[in-house]
Design a protein around this motif. Sequence first.
Motif, PDB file in Angstrom:
ATOM      1  N   GLN A 122     -18.829   2.356 -30.833  1.00 59.86           N
ATOM      2  CA  GLN A 122     -17.633   2.838 -31.529  1.00 59.86           C
ATOM      3  C   GLN A 122     -17.477   4.343 -31.331  1.00 59.86           C
ATOM      4  O   GLN A 122     -18.273   5.125 -31.847  1.00 59.86           O
ATOM      5  CB  GLN A 122     -17.732   2.546 -33.034  1.00 59.86           C
ATOM      6  CG  GLN A 122     -17.797   1.081 -33.381  1.00 59.86           C
ATOM      7  CD  GLN A 122     -17.906   0.849 -34.874  1.00 59.86           C
ATOM      8  OE1 GLN A 122     -17.391   1.627 -35.672  1.00 59.86           O
ATOM      9  NE2 GLN A 122     -18.587  -0.221 -35.269  1.00 59.86           N
ATOM     10  N   ILE A 126     -12.483   5.599 -33.494  1.00 57.86           N
ATOM     11  CA  ILE A 126     -12.510   4.203 -33.956  1.00 57.86           C
ATOM     12  C   ILE A 126     -13.307   4.099 -35.246  1.00 57.86           C
ATOM     13  O   ILE A 126     -12.875   3.462 -36.223  1.00 57.86           O
ATOM     14  CB  ILE A 126     -13.099   3.292 -32.872  1.00 57.86           C
ATOM     15  CG1 ILE A 126     -12.138   3.169 -31.687  1.00 57.86           C
ATOM     16  CG2 ILE A 126     -13.436   1.922 -33.448  1.00 57.86           C
ATOM     17  CD1 ILE A 126     -10.870   2.402 -31.993  1.00 57.86           C
ATOM     18  N   TRP A 127     -14.473   4.713 -35.272  1.00 55.08           N
ATOM     19  CA  TRP A 127     -15.327   4.664 -36.467  1.00 55.08           C
ATOM     20  C   TRP A 127     -14.593   5.243 -37.670  1.00 55.08           C
ATOM     21  O   TRP A 127     -14.627   4.679 -38.776  1.00 55.08           O
ATOM     22  CB  TRP A 127     -16.607   5.447 -36.182  1.00 55.08           C
ATOM     23  CG  TRP A 127     -17.569   5.499 -37.333  1.00 55.08           C
ATOM     24  CD1 TRP A 127     -18.385   4.484 -37.780  1.00 55.08           C
ATOM     25  CD2 TRP A 127     -17.815   6.620 -38.173  1.00 55.08           C
ATOM     26  NE1 TRP A 127     -19.119   4.916 -38.860  1.00 55.08           N
ATOM     27  CE2 TRP A 127     -18.796   6.228 -39.115  1.00 55.08           C
ATOM     28  CE3 TRP A 127     -17.324   7.918 -38.220  1.00 55.08           C
ATOM     29  CZ2 TRP A 127     -19.274   7.091 -40.091  1.00 55.08           C
ATOM     30  CZ3 TRP A 127     -17.798   8.788 -39.189  1.00 55.08           C
ATOM     31  CH2 TRP A 127     -18.762   8.375 -40.113  1.00 55.08           C
ATOM     32  N   PHE A 265     -12.764   0.431 -26.455  1.00 52.37           N
ATOM     33  CA  PHE A 265     -13.323  -0.342 -27.569  1.00 52.37           C
ATOM     34  C   PHE A 265     -12.534  -1.624 -27.781  1.00 52.37           C
ATOM     35  O   PHE A 265     -13.118  -2.715 -27.932  1.00 52.37           O
ATOM     36  CB  PHE A 265     -13.327   0.491 -28.846  1.00 52.37           C
ATOM     37  CG  PHE A 265     -13.741  -0.294 -30.063  1.00 52.37           C
ATOM     38  CD1 PHE A 265     -15.072  -0.449 -30.385  1.00 52.37           C
ATOM     39  CD2 PHE A 265     -12.790  -0.912 -30.874  1.00 52.37           C
ATOM     40  CE1 PHE A 265     -15.460  -1.203 -31.489  1.00 52.37           C
ATOM     41  CE2 PHE A 265     -13.165  -1.654 -31.979  1.00 52.37           C
ATOM     42  CZ  PHE A 265     -14.500  -1.797 -32.283  1.00 52.37           C
ATOM     43  N   TRP A 272     -10.957  -6.494 -34.949  1.00 47.56           N
ATOM     44  CA  TRP A 272     -10.221  -5.342 -35.481  1.00 47.56           C
ATOM     45  C   TRP A 272      -8.810  -5.779 -35.876  1.00 47.56           C
ATOM     46  O   TRP A 272      -8.233  -6.685 -35.293  1.00 47.56           O
ATOM     47  CB  TRP A 272     -10.168  -4.214 -34.449  1.00 47.56           C
ATOM     48  CG  TRP A 272      -9.964  -4.657 -33.028  1.00 47.56           C
ATOM     49  CD1 TRP A 272     -10.927  -4.948 -32.102  1.00 47.56           C
ATOM     50  CD2 TRP A 272      -8.703  -4.889 -32.368  1.00 47.56           C
ATOM     51  NE1 TRP A 272     -10.358  -5.333 -30.909  1.00 47.56           N
ATOM     52  CE2 TRP A 272      -8.993  -5.305 -31.034  1.00 47.56           C
ATOM     53  CE3 TRP A 272      -7.373  -4.775 -32.762  1.00 47.56           C
ATOM     54  CZ2 TRP A 272      -7.996  -5.612 -30.116  1.00 47.56           C
ATOM     55  CZ3 TRP A 272      -6.385  -5.081 -31.843  1.00 47.56           C
ATOM     56  CH2 TRP A 272      -6.702  -5.489 -30.542  1.00 47.56           C
TER      57      TRP A 272
END
Length: 440
Positions: A122, A126-127, A265, A272
């Motif tokens: 990640q 994204i994280w 990702f 997601w």
Amino acid sequence: MFTGLKDYKIYCHSCMAFYLLLNAPPISYTTSEPERHQEYRASVTFVSSKPHSSSTDDIKPYINKRKYKLAQGKTKDYFTLVNGTLCFTQGTDIPYMQRFNARRQSNRCECHQGWHGIDCGQPEVIWRAFMASREKLTLQRRDRPRKIIHGLAVNFEVTLAEIILNELSQVVDLFIVCESNYTENGDSKPLYFYNRLMGGHLKEIQHKILYISMNFKQVRGNVNYIEMREYLWKESKPLIEDLSPDDLYVSMAVDEIPNSKALLFFKLYDGWPEPIAFRLRWSVFGFFWQHPQRTAIVPGGCTIQMLEGVYGDNPFKMTEDARGYQEVGSELPNHYLVIGDLNHYGGWYCNWCLEPRDIVAALQQSSTTANSVIKWDNVGSKIDVPYVEDLIGSGLWLDGTTQLLRKSQSRDSYFAPEYVLNNSWTYDSLLVNFYSKLDY
């Protein structure tokens, strides 16, 4: 003493010679105005490349002669097995693990700074997006990478289009590029991007480009890009053989560059939420200026299944319900997963990142609508090349009043896309403000 802008430019370029020579790769400089070639008549074109050949005969387009089959790789190619643990190669400090983890009998992936997750897969943006969403997610690594299709419409922004294609070429499986030979107000213009392809540009990735010309006047007035987004998908979708419901379609403007790490990702993982939006760093004239009060939040991606079932297979409808959310502090509707925040951007919006003459031409050939972010009453009729050059040099937006923020490449970790930084000789005008005395 300088006798004019021309002498000053010569002086500026002399001052920068050492910088440019240090960063110069063996590549020729490209401008934003291509040479004119023969008239183009076909509406849909596949561009096939043979990278090791210099003959333009080898990159003649195939016109509706075959279907396009997207390449299908393997997820494991992006991961490395270290001490019995599978870790994302790009995000993992593999040498460190090889030196220390074996002795400590640890099976934990050691992430590089800016990477997170059990397998270091990640990236920071994204994280942070997952943390901000506060949703309980069950992420799973895919057996095969998800295919990504990126559709974009091109007008004058040929250089930005080339940046996008090169920046994302390792992640995106197919680029659909639509170009019209008419401006928003109905005037004819050359097919700039097509002419560049025929001149040999992007030959290493032309096998990933599906080019579509829109050679008729738009029927809905000054909505050129809206209609082009709809048209390019309608014309290209039947030609793609192996689309899957969970493939990702990205629809963004040509001056909006998404974060390639974020797209990678999405390519490798399931679980997601969608649709996806990107919070972009709002650069102006080049990456050396940033807008002080605005950040661009751009809805830009969803799966083919959502595109068909929710948005009626119309890419523009994917962004329609979130137009205008661009002020700092504003938020999108809750159903969007927003990639990026005010310190870690999900990409770049390069507003008016054109040569001054092209900015003037774009303004002359487009309609100035009442809801424009530019205060046209303040600008009046003084838009010409010297006026635009002065704005770039002094850091004023096109409204002539908004003072832009000066940004430094050495201090800003999100200064510009990686491809631009690695090819500074080609894109020096986007990295260095040649119109500002303060830069020298």
